[in-house]
Write a protein that holds these residues in place. Sequence first.
Motif, PDB file in Angstrom:
ATOM      1  N   LEU A 239       0.783  -1.126   0.044  1.00 35.39           N
ATOM      2  CA  LEU A 239       0.011  -0.100   0.052  1.00 35.39           C
ATOM      3  C   LEU A 239       0.853   1.107   0.053  1.00 35.39           C
ATOM      4  N   ILE A 240       0.434   2.464  -0.570  1.00 36.76           N
ATOM      5  CA  ILE A 240       1.073   3.444  -0.513  1.00 36.76           C
ATOM      6  C   ILE A 240       0.481   4.497   0.660  1.00 36.76           C
ATOM      7  N   GLU A 241       1.378   4.682   1.392  1.00 34.67           N
ATOM      8  CA  GLU A 241       0.958   5.416   2.806  1.00 34.67           C
ATOM      9  C   GLU A 241       1.704   6.960   2.613  1.00 34.67           C
ATOM     10  N   GLN A 242       1.047   7.848   3.167  1.00 37.79           N
ATOM     11  CA  GLN A 242       1.465   9.256   3.155  1.00 37.79           C
ATOM     12  C   GLN A 242       1.052   9.908   4.396  1.00 37.79           C
ATOM     13  N   ASP A 243       1.619  10.157   5.405  1.00 43.84           N
ATOM     14  CA  ASP A 243       1.209  10.837   6.480  1.00 43.84           C
ATOM     15  C   ASP A 243       0.085  10.257   7.197  1.00 43.84           C
ATOM     16  N   GLY A 244       0.067   8.820   7.543  1.00 50.63           N
ATOM     17  CA  GLY A 244      -0.744   7.979   8.037  1.00 50.63           C
ATOM     18  C   GLY A 244      -2.275   7.853   7.100  1.00 50.63           C
ATOM     19  N   THR A 245      -2.122   8.118   5.769  1.00 49.38           N
ATOM     20  CA  THR A 245      -3.072   8.075   5.169  1.00 49.38           C
ATOM     21  C   THR A 245      -2.868   7.150   4.105  1.00 49.38           C
ATOM     22  N   ILE A 246      -3.796   6.116   3.349  1.00 44.47           N
ATOM     23  CA  ILE A 246      -3.427   5.538   2.345  1.00 44.47           C
ATOM     24  C   ILE A 246      -3.832   5.942   1.271  1.00 44.47           C
ATOM     25  N   LYS A 247      -2.863   6.197   0.065  1.00 43.26           N
ATOM     26  CA  LYS A 247      -3.120   6.893  -0.963  1.00 43.26           C
ATOM     27  C   LYS A 247      -3.452   5.985  -2.319  1.00 43.26           C
ATOM     28  N   GLY A 248      -2.891   4.853  -2.472  1.00 41.36           N
ATOM     29  CA  GLY A 248      -3.251   3.797  -3.281  1.00 41.36           C
ATOM     30  C   GLY A 248      -2.566   2.642  -3.023  1.00 41.36           C
ATOM     31  N   VAL A 249      -2.016   2.129  -4.126  1.00 38.77           N
ATOM     32  CA  VAL A 249      -1.238   0.819  -3.958  1.00 38.77           C
ATOM     33  C   VAL A 249      -0.030   0.559  -4.885  1.00 38.77           C
ATOM     34  N   LEU A 250       0.914  -0.168  -4.800  1.00 39.29           N
ATOM     35  CA  LEU A 250       2.032  -0.608  -5.666  1.00 39.29           C
ATOM     36  C   LEU A 250       1.519  -2.063  -6.059  1.00 39.29           C
ATOM     37  N   HIS A 251       1.690  -2.188  -7.513  1.00 38.15           N
ATOM     38  CA  HIS A 251       1.493  -3.493  -8.029  1.00 38.15           C
ATOM     39  C   HIS A 251       2.100  -4.028  -9.240  1.00 38.15           C
ATOM     40  N   LYS A 252       2.328  -5.094  -9.660  1.00 36.21           N
ATOM     41  CA  LYS A 252       2.757  -5.741 -10.880  1.00 36.21           C
ATOM     42  C   LYS A 252       1.754  -6.178 -11.746  1.00 36.21           C
ATOM     43  N   ASN A 253       1.673  -5.689 -13.034  1.00 41.70           N
ATOM     44  CA  ASN A 253       0.843  -6.051 -13.924  1.00 41.70           C
ATOM     45  C   ASN A 253       1.066  -7.385 -14.593  1.00 41.70           C
ATOM     46  N   LYS A 254       0.304  -7.893 -15.641  1.00 40.81           N
ATOM     47  CA  LYS A 254       0.546  -9.300 -15.971  1.00 40.81           C
ATOM     48  C   LYS A 254       1.835  -9.515 -16.524  1.00 40.81           C
ATOM     49  N   ALA A 255       2.481  -8.533 -17.318  1.00 41.86           N
ATOM     50  CA  ALA A 255       3.826  -8.511 -17.827  1.00 41.86           C
ATOM     51  C   ALA A 255       5.093  -8.316 -16.840  1.00 41.86           C
ATOM     52  N   GLY A 256       4.586  -8.182 -15.588  1.00 43.39           N
ATOM     53  CA  GLY A 256       5.611  -8.076 -14.616  1.00 43.39           C
ATOM     54  C   GLY A 256       6.251  -6.654 -14.155  1.00 43.39           C
ATOM     55  N   GLU A 257       5.424  -5.569 -15.110  1.00 36.66           N
ATOM     56  CA  GLU A 257       6.096  -4.180 -14.688  1.00 36.66           C
ATOM     57  C   GLU A 257       5.492  -3.699 -13.632  1.00 36.66           C
ATOM     58  N   GLU A 258       6.248  -3.040 -12.648  1.00 37.88           N
ATOM     59  CA  GLU A 258       5.660  -2.473 -11.329  1.00 37.88           C
ATOM     60  C   GLU A 258       5.187  -0.967 -11.664  1.00 37.88           C
ATOM     61  N   LEU A 259       4.102  -0.852 -11.187  1.00 34.46           N
ATOM     62  CA  LEU A 259       3.102   0.227 -11.336  1.00 34.46           C
ATOM     63  C   LEU A 259       2.598   0.837  -9.942  1.00 34.46           C
ATOM     64  N   THR A 260       2.154   2.392 -10.085  1.00 33.72           N
ATOM     65  CA  THR A 260       1.468   2.582  -8.927  1.00 33.72           C
ATOM     66  C   THR A 260       0.147   3.041  -9.354  1.00 33.72           C
ATOM     67  N   ALA A 261      -0.829   2.995  -8.379  1.00 35.35           N
ATOM     68  CA  ALA A 261      -2.314   3.447  -8.586  1.00 35.35           C
ATOM     69  C   ALA A 261      -2.651   3.839  -7.509  1.00 35.35           C
ATOM     70  N   TYR A 262      -3.183   5.407  -7.658  1.00 36.26           N
ATOM     71  CA  TYR A 262      -3.654   6.259  -6.459  1.00 36.26           C
ATOM     72  C   TYR A 262      -5.314   6.324  -6.816  1.00 36.26           C
ATOM     73  N   ALA A 263      -5.993   6.485  -5.880  1.00 34.86           N
ATOM     74  CA  ALA A 263      -7.436   6.590  -5.521  1.00 34.86           C
ATOM     75  C   ALA A 263      -7.743   7.295  -4.028  1.00 34.86           C
ATOM     76  N   LEU A 264      -8.884   7.669  -4.451  1.00 33.50           N
ATOM     77  CA  LEU A 264      -9.614   8.169  -3.168  1.00 33.50           C
ATOM     78  C   LEU A 264      -9.818   7.348  -1.832  1.00 33.50           C
ATOM     79  N   LEU A 265     -10.274   5.885  -2.475  1.00 30.70           N
ATOM     80  CA  LEU A 265     -10.675   4.952  -1.458  1.00 30.70           C
ATOM     81  C   LEU A 265      -9.837   3.690  -1.857  1.00 30.70           C
ATOM     82  N   THR A 266      -8.938   3.070  -1.128  1.00 31.89           N
ATOM     83  CA  THR A 266      -8.595   1.849  -1.350  1.00 31.89           C
ATOM     84  C   THR A 266      -9.194   0.897  -0.462  1.00 31.89           C
TER      85      THR A 266
END
Length: 265
Positions: free
Chosen positions: A211-238
């Motif tokens: 999970l991506i955490e900033q100042d005690g708040t979850i901002k999104g996630v770190l994930h790997k796609n089907k091809a193995g690439e590392e990506l980040t995704a942000y949202a209001l609600l996780t």
Amino acid sequence: MGKRGGGGGGGVVGLWSNLVIWFCWFLKMIYSYVVGGIMASLFGLVVLYNSRKKRKEMGDLMGRVRNECLKNSGHEGCSQEITAIIVGPGVSGLLLLTLLARLVDGCRVHVIERDLSEPDRIVGEQLQPGGYLKLVDLRLDDCVKEIDAQKAFGYALYKDGKHNQLSYPLEHFHPDVAGRGFHYGRFIQRLREKATPLSNVRLEQGTVTSLIEQDGTIKGVLHKNKAGEELTAYALLTIVCDGCFSNLRQSLCNPKWLCPHLLLV
């Protein structure tokens, strides 16, 4: 003549007795239908009220989250494009996805699932009649069709050579309302098929690593796609609902994190 007169009086009494019995039976039937109709109507009103109340509460929740993000729109990691990220949706996550995507205006949902093929597990699923009514409420009742789902109308109890039956109280419901027994994987695929065509839903195969955490708040996630690439995704609600083998459970249970943007299903 006297005998014939007495027999005629007895016939009249018998006729009136039959009429009284029939009339009482008729009143009883009317009473049963009237009371049953009133009870069914009251139940329907309660279900409708609760459904509208829950929809309003969900809309209010998303509105508060959206407003909070707008206040912090200048901060890094606060994306305006994605409203919610759902990690590893099973039954609960897919139902929540449909609820958010259909009922919350402007909601955009990013779903990240480790494997989008049909789950091949020896797992049965028993859906109670109340669960089926919820599927009807979400317009997802056809998800139990074409998957060899079997209707269930109650339980059979066996002990010490004796048995008994417990039936669901379904007398005042539509004949199609009943329990359902089905294969877990087929039901999951039907729910996914319903979510895929929605324009505000992005369904991606990948593995969330943290999970991506900033100042005690979850901002999104770190994930790997089907091809193995590392990506980040942000949202209001996780929303994390990746089951009992979750690789995020340990971090989610950390008491130092107070996460208003994190909902654990």
